[in-house]
Design a protein around this motif. Structure first.
Motif, PDB file in Angstrom:
ATOM      1  N   ASP A   1      39.168  54.868  -0.216  1.00 33.89           N
ATOM      2  CA  ASP A   1      38.875  56.100  -0.967  1.00 33.89           C
ATOM      3  C   ASP A   1      39.271  55.863  -2.425  1.00 33.89           C
ATOM      4  O   ASP A   1      40.461  55.767  -2.743  1.00 33.89           O
ATOM      5  CB  ASP A   1      39.664  57.252  -0.334  1.00 33.89           C
ATOM      6  CG  ASP A   1      39.420  58.588  -1.018  1.00 33.89           C
ATOM      7  OD1 ASP A   1      39.020  58.607  -2.196  1.00 33.89           O
ATOM      8  OD2 ASP A   1      39.663  59.628  -0.373  1.00 33.89           O
TER       9      ASP A   1
ATOM     10  N   TYR B   1      46.150  61.781   1.855  1.00 29.61           N
ATOM     11  CA  TYR B   1      45.133  62.821   1.679  1.00 29.61           C
ATOM     12  C   TYR B   1      44.667  63.351   3.046  1.00 29.61           C
ATOM     13  O   TYR B   1      44.155  62.577   3.870  1.00 29.61           O
ATOM     14  CB  TYR B   1      43.959  62.235   0.890  1.00 29.61           C
ATOM     15  CG  TYR B   1      42.895  63.245   0.573  1.00 29.61           C
ATOM     16  CD1 TYR B   1      43.177  64.344  -0.229  1.00 29.61           C
ATOM     17  CD2 TYR B   1      41.617  63.122   1.088  1.00 29.61           C
ATOM     18  CE1 TYR B   1      42.217  65.286  -0.504  1.00 29.61           C
ATOM     19  CE2 TYR B   1      40.635  64.053   0.807  1.00 29.61           C
ATOM     20  CZ  TYR B   1      40.947  65.138   0.009  1.00 29.61           C
ATOM     21  OH  TYR B   1      39.986  66.079  -0.258  1.00 29.61           O
TER      22      TYR B   1
ATOM     23  N   GLY C   1      30.397  65.283  -1.792  1.00 34.89           N
ATOM     24  CA  GLY C   1      31.766  64.907  -2.133  1.00 34.89           C
ATOM     25  C   GLY C   1      32.294  63.893  -1.117  1.00 34.89           C
ATOM     26  O   GLY C   1      31.678  63.654  -0.062  1.00 34.89           O
TER      27      GLY C   1
ATOM     28  N   ALA D   1      38.664  57.897  -5.077  1.00 36.86           N
ATOM     29  CA  ALA D   1      38.402  59.152  -5.791  1.00 36.86           C
ATOM     30  C   ALA D   1      38.895  59.102  -7.241  1.00 36.86           C
ATOM     31  O   ALA D   1      38.289  59.708  -8.134  1.00 36.86           O
ATOM     32  CB  ALA D   1      39.064  60.320  -5.054  1.00 36.86           C
TER      33      ALA D   1
ATOM     34  N   ASN E   1      46.601  59.618  -3.474  1.00 36.31           N
ATOM     35  CA  ASN E   1      47.003  61.008  -3.628  1.00 36.31           C
ATOM     36  C   ASN E   1      47.895  61.305  -2.420  1.00 36.31           C
ATOM     37  O   ASN E   1      47.462  61.039  -1.307  1.00 36.31           O
ATOM     38  CB  ASN E   1      45.742  61.897  -3.601  1.00 36.31           C
ATOM     39  CG  ASN E   1      46.066  63.365  -3.680  1.00 36.31           C
ATOM     40  OD1 ASN E   1      47.169  63.745  -4.022  1.00 36.31           O
ATOM     41  ND2 ASN E   1      45.098  64.205  -3.349  1.00 36.31           N
TER      42      ASN E   1
ATOM     43  N   THR F   1      33.571  59.674  -6.233  1.00 33.32           N
ATOM     44  CA  THR F   1      33.220  61.078  -6.427  1.00 33.32           C
ATOM     45  C   THR F   1      32.951  61.418  -7.892  1.00 33.32           C
ATOM     46  O   THR F   1      33.472  60.765  -8.802  1.00 33.32           O
ATOM     47  CB  THR F   1      34.364  61.973  -5.882  1.00 33.32           C
ATOM     48  OG1 THR F   1      33.971  63.338  -5.995  1.00 33.32           O
ATOM     49  CG2 THR F   1      35.675  61.777  -6.637  1.00 33.32           C
TER      50      THR F   1
ATOM     51  N   ASP G   1      34.785  64.387   0.657  1.00 38.41           N
ATOM     52  CA  ASP G   1      35.140  65.145   1.863  1.00 38.41           C
ATOM     53  C   ASP G   1      33.970  65.209   2.843  1.00 38.41           C
ATOM     54  O   ASP G   1      34.136  65.033   4.051  1.00 38.41           O
ATOM     55  CB  ASP G   1      35.572  66.570   1.486  1.00 38.41           C
ATOM     56  CG  ASP G   1      36.945  66.607   0.835  1.00 38.41           C
ATOM     57  OD1 ASP G   1      37.589  65.545   0.700  1.00 38.41           O
ATOM     58  OD2 ASP G   1      37.381  67.713   0.454  1.00 38.41           O
TER      59      ASP G   1
HETATM   60  C1  LIG Z   1      42.141  60.896  -2.315  1.00 40.56           C
HETATM   61  C2  LIG Z   1      41.086  61.959  -2.413  1.00 40.56           C
HETATM   62  N1  LIG Z   1      39.904  61.759  -1.822  1.00 40.56           N
HETATM   63  C3  LIG Z   1      38.937  62.690  -1.895  1.00 40.56           C
HETATM   64  C4  LIG Z   1      39.125  63.870  -2.564  1.00 40.56           C
HETATM   65  C5  LIG Z   1      38.032  64.894  -2.567  1.00 40.56           C
HETATM   66  O1  LIG Z   1      36.916  64.416  -3.204  1.00 40.56           O
HETATM   67  P1  LIG Z   1      35.577  65.253  -3.226  1.00 40.56           P
HETATM   68  O2  LIG Z   1      35.763  66.380  -4.178  1.00 40.56           O
HETATM   69  O3  LIG Z   1      34.576  64.255  -3.669  1.00 40.56           O
HETATM   70  O4  LIG Z   1      35.321  65.736  -1.828  1.00 40.56           O
HETATM   71  C6  LIG Z   1      40.332  64.124  -3.187  1.00 40.56           C
HETATM   72  C7  LIG Z   1      40.546  65.404  -3.909  1.00 40.56           C
HETATM   73  O5  LIG Z   1      41.608  65.812  -4.237  1.00 40.56           O
HETATM   74  C8  LIG Z   1      41.345  63.140  -3.105  1.00 40.56           C
HETATM   75  O6  LIG Z   1      42.541  63.360  -3.652  1.00 40.56           O
END
Ligand SMILES: Cc1ncc(COP(=O)(O)O)c(C=O)c1O
Length: 370
Positions: free
Chosen positions: A194, A119, A93, A196, A167, A221, A95
């Motif tokens: 990012d 985030y 992910g 996502a 986000n 992701t 993360d």
């Molecule tokens: C901006 C952002 N980046 C990364 C992620 C997490 O992504 P992953 O599930 O690939 O770790 C999120 C999940 O809410 C997100 O909002």
């Protein structure tokens, strides 16, 4: 000497926090499940049936470790994106990839730049390696590229982070603004872009970037548009030397065999992706209609969630969130003022959004009375 492990001075100094309290943890403390899970920006429409079939088949082979190079998935992503496989890294992910990236670049005292209230997993990792977080405010509910770059230049930041779309607000910048940001990245700073939610953004939002550009790393992701959050599959696109450097620190066998198989199959199902994009667009419209019916405005969103402006301060929107929770509707909200006047509602199934429609007026009334 006290018994037990001797933590590093850095760990001793860290507060005992978790970046988010997950919905399951909330359900355990509430003593009952939520009926509408609209808080974690998951994709309720789920993965491609082809991905499910591939994961079922892979389950029988799960006695084997996954391919530590995620070779097949990396090759498929390379084909899909039109970049060489050496510019792609698959990880647990975004993360997980953020954790490795921070470990690669941030040591004690090193500055990084992000937006206040962005985030939080990025800053969580930075704290874990002793870095120092410099935050700049949002502007008009958007992350502020110029201010982020200015702060990076001023502090000599190792990393500057932006999520596009963002986000928790769901707002976004067009490709020209992101390209301008890359052009302005100071020497010695790496832009962490990012993406996502990029599959939910208007077509053309993602700029074309030379994958060998050493100033930027993009993170994507399978958790969002591909509906596979529980499988933990993400990928980075970056210059080959940077991608190769991850091998020094990454968790080589961290990618599950099942997740790799599922992501590979998901990538091949463009029709399912289009169906999800359409369903999310309908759900965003429905959330906006429900808000409007209650006299509230919403922010335009390029993600799979909508920020609803509750029209007062953060304490009020927190009450709305808590009242919705009491009515079994799980939502989240931004942490920092003035964005914290909003609640953030993820795209749901029609049934979940029916419940949201029934409960929002009750929650607002209770919050106003409280
Ligand atoms: C901006 C952002 N980046 C990364 C992620 C997490 O992504 P992953 O599930 O690939 O770790 C999120 C999940 O809410 C997100 O909002």
């Amino acid at each position: 000497m006290k018994p037990g492990p001797r933590y590093t001075p850095l760990v001793e100094s860290l507060p005992a926090t978790v970046p988010f309290v997950g919905p399951e943890a909330q359900e355990r403390s509430r003593g009952r499940p939520f009926k509408a899970r609209l808080g974690a920006n998951e994709n309720v429409f789920g993965p491609s049936p082809r991905a499910v079939a591939a994961m079922e088949a892979a389950a029988r082979e799960v006695w084997m470790y996954g391919d530590s190079a995620s070779h097949a998935l990396r090759a498929a992503l390379a084909g899909e994106l039109g970049v060489p496989p050496g510019n792609i890294l698959v990880g647990e992910g975004i993360d997980g990839l953020l954790g490795s990236l921070v470990r690669l670049t941030v040591g004690p005292g090193d500055p990084v730049v992000t937006s206040a209230g962005a985030y939080p997993t990025f800053t969580y990792h930075v704290a874990g390696y002793g870095g120092s977080v410099v935050s700049v405010p949002y502007r008009d509910d958007h992350e502020n590229p110029a201010a982020l770059i200015a702060a990076a230049a001023e502090t000599g930041a190792k990393l500057v982070y932006i999520a596009n779309p963002d986000n928790p607000m769901g707002t976004w910048h067009g490709p020209a603004q992101i390209r301008a940001m890359i052009e302005a990245v100071p020497d010695g700073t790496l832009l962490v872009l990012d993406e996502a939610y990029i599959e939910f953004a208007p077509r053309g939002t993602a700029p074309t970037i030379d994958p060998e550009d050493p100033r930027v790393i993009r993170l994507r992701t399978f958790s969002k548009a591909y509906g596979m959050a529980g499988a933990r599959v993400g990928y980075a696109i970056g210059a080959a030397p940077l991608i190769a450097a991850f091998d020094k620190v990454r968790n080589h066998f961290g990618m599950s065999r099942i997740g790799q198989a599922g992501a590979l199959a998901a990538l091949g199902d463009a029709d399912h992706l289009s169906e999800v994009q359409a369903a999310v667009s309908v759900a965003r419209g429905r959330i906006a209609e429900t808000a409007a019916a209650n006299g509230l405005t919403t922010l335009p969103s390029a993600a799979n969630f909508v920020a609803i402006d509750c029209g007062r301060d953060g304490a009020f929107s927190t009450r709305v969130l808590e009242e919705l929770g009491a009515l079994d509707v799980f939502v989240r909200k931004p942490f920092v003022a003035p964005e914290d006047r909003c609640i953030r509602v993820s795209a749901g199934t029609p049934e979940m959004l029916d419940l949201f429609e029934r409960t929002l007026p009750l929650a607002l009334a209770a919050a106003r009375g409280g």
